[in-house]
Design an enzyme around this catalytic site. Structure first.
Site, short mmCIF file in Angstrom:
data_model
loop_
_atom_site.label_atom_id
_atom_site.label_comp_id
_atom_site.label_asym_id
_atom_site.label_seq_id
_atom_site.Cartn_x
_atom_site.Cartn_y
_atom_site.Cartn_z
CG HIS A 79 -1.89 0.98 1.41
ND1 HIS A 79 -1.64 2.26 1.83
CD2 HIS A 79 -3.23 0.92 1.20
CE1 HIS A 79 -2.77 2.95 1.87
NE2 HIS A 79 -3.75 2.16 1.50
CG ASP A 115 0.70 -2.40 6.35
OD1 ASP A 115 -0.23 -2.51 7.16
OD2 ASP A 115 0.61 -1.77 5.28
CD GLN A 128 -6.73 -4.48 3.95
OE1 GLN A 128 -7.68 -5.20 4.26
NE2 GLN A 128 -6.90 -3.21 3.62
CE LYS A 186 -7.16 -0.13 6.11
NZ LYS A 186 -7.93 0.32 4.95
CB CYS A 222 -3.69 3.31 -1.58
SG CYS A 222 -4.85 4.64 -1.31
#
Ligand SMILES: Cc1ncc(COP(=O)(O)O)c(C=O)c1O
Length: 423
Positions: free
Chosen positions: A139, A216, A219, A242, A380
């Site tokens: 991202h 990261d 997700q 999220k 993104c």
């Protein structure tokens, strides 16, 4: 509080392998509405998920009864809000299986967590000619902060390539690692393709060369159990919004020994121990990295989201979403002129596709008229689009409250798009 007291949640807890989705959906009042006269089918969870009543109630409860600034007050409300805020930190610690709650820093989201590490750890440790490795799946929030750091320090950004399925090439990563490598930052799950990266292997390879790794997890956390000690990552970031929590709150996990030696990211109240005009000394962890009044209600809401996920069970959620994803992949494969982008063997939550001859924005607009909310664009992740030679995709992304009927509505919507464009 509401989460553990819910009748529905107790029902899910007894169901080890099966999720009672209709009970879950009752916790998300926003889903029970019509859009353009059609039942809402919410498939934009990778952008932001919906919030259960338990999270909304926890925030309302805070503002109705406990609201006060934290840490500095001696009065009762301040003590209560401090307790609730710090309880949320412990919930995050347990959720990630971190060794200590001092390793949990509240930030605004994954983006801010990555910027914090780049600006604090990165500016201290990265120098001229050093190399930082990211991946072709990132991202923008896990690209741009490293690019900015490289520009400032005259360091070099290296990129792990992906294959045609959208999987990271581990061999190439091994070849990229060299004595100049000072940092690795990679996503756990790709937001554009849903690829689940082999982060444990990546971390192990980097650690053999004493290179720290940031993951990261924006997700990953809504879809699978994450154990930072098992992964052995040095930093892990994610966003509350999220994973069924509020916007404006997120988490940076860092191993204590890294956080201890890192300089503060921002200056202000709360992050100090003493201030004179000659010299300021800094507060201990985690407060050293939390300048100013934090998003107290946001942290409490995030704590409630964690309670919710814990009560439902990450394994049950993962199994449900896996079944849905398989169903969706098969359903989309049956539609003529639909091409799935990203066919990684390990995938989570995301169905990214292009429809031959129709721009994704048109697909998204017609789907919206059918009540189906998806995201269209580059997500993104422009380098991912470049890798596949496309400007954009349509992305349907799943969460625990989605059903096979939602996928059927998506398929019917795509067929509608095809009818419109063949007319
Ligand atoms: C993989 C990934 N990382 C980071 C982010 C940034 O999250 P936020 O905008 O909440 O900081 C996103 C958001 O879509 C994402 O998908």
């Amino acid at each position: 509080m509401p989460a553990s007291g819910s009748f529905y949640l107790r029902t899910y807890m007894s169901a080890v392998t099966h999720l009672d989705v209709s009970a879950i959906r009752k916790d998300f009042p926003i889903l029970a509405q019509e859009i353009h006269g059609k039942p809402l089918v919410y498939l934009d969870n990778a952008a932001s998920s919906q919030k259960p009543k338990q999270v909304i109630d926890a925030i309302t409860h805070f503002y109705l009864l406990d609201n006060a600034n934290i840490h500095r007050g001696v009065h009762h409300l301040s003590e209560r809000s401090t307790q609730a805020f710090e309880d949320a930190r412990v919930k995050v610690q347990q959720f990630l299986n971190a060794a200590d709650s001092r390793e949990i820093i509240f930030v605004r989201g994954a983006t801010e967590g990555i910027n914090l590490v780049a600006q604090s750890y990165g500016r201290k440790h990265v120098g001229v000619g050093d190399e930082i490795i990211i991946s072709a799946l990132e991202h923008h929030s896990n690209i741009v902060p490293w690019q900015m750091l490289c520009e400032e320090k005259r360091a070099v950004l290296r990129v792990i390539p992906i294959n045609d399925r959208g999987e990271l090439e581990l061999d190439a990563f091994e070849r990229l690692l060299n004595p100049a490598t000072t940092f690795v930052a990679v996503s756990h799950v790709s937001n554009a393709l849903g690829t689940v990266n082999p982060v444990r292997e990546l971390i192990e390879l980097a650690h053999r060369r004493n290179v720290p790794v940031l993951i990261d997890g924006a997700q990953a956390v809504p879809h699978m159990k994450v154990d930072v000690r098992n992964l052995d990552c040095d930093f892990y970031v994610f966003s509350g919004h999220k994973m069924f929590g509020p916007t404006g709150i997120g988490v940076l996990y860092g191993k204590e020994r890294f956080l201890e030696e890192m300089p503060p990211y921002q200056g202000g109240g709360e992050m100090i121990r003493t201030v004179t005009f000659d010299k300021t000394t800094y507060n201990s962890l985690p407060h050293k990295f939390e300048a100013g009044t934090p998003d107290i209600a946001g942290a409490i809401g995030l704590g409630a989201a964690i309670d919710y996920l814990d009560d439902v069970g990450m394994d049950v959620i993962a199994a449900h979403e896996h079944e849905l994803l398989e169903y969706g992949i098969a359903a989309l494969a049956d539609i003529p002129r639909v091409r799935l982008i990203g066919t990684a063997r390990q995938r989570a939550s995301v169905l990214s596709f292009v429809l031959e001859g129709v721009h994704p924005h048109d697909v998204g607009t017609i789907l919206d008229h059918e009540g189906v909310a998806v995201r269209t664009g580059h997500h993104c992740a422009q380098p991912v689009m470049d890798r596949f030679g496309i400007p954009a995709t349509t992305r349907a992304s799943l969460a625990l409250y989605n059903t096979k009927e939602d996928i059927d509505a998506l398929v019917a919507g795509i067929q509608k798009v095809q009818e419109v464009f063949s007319a």
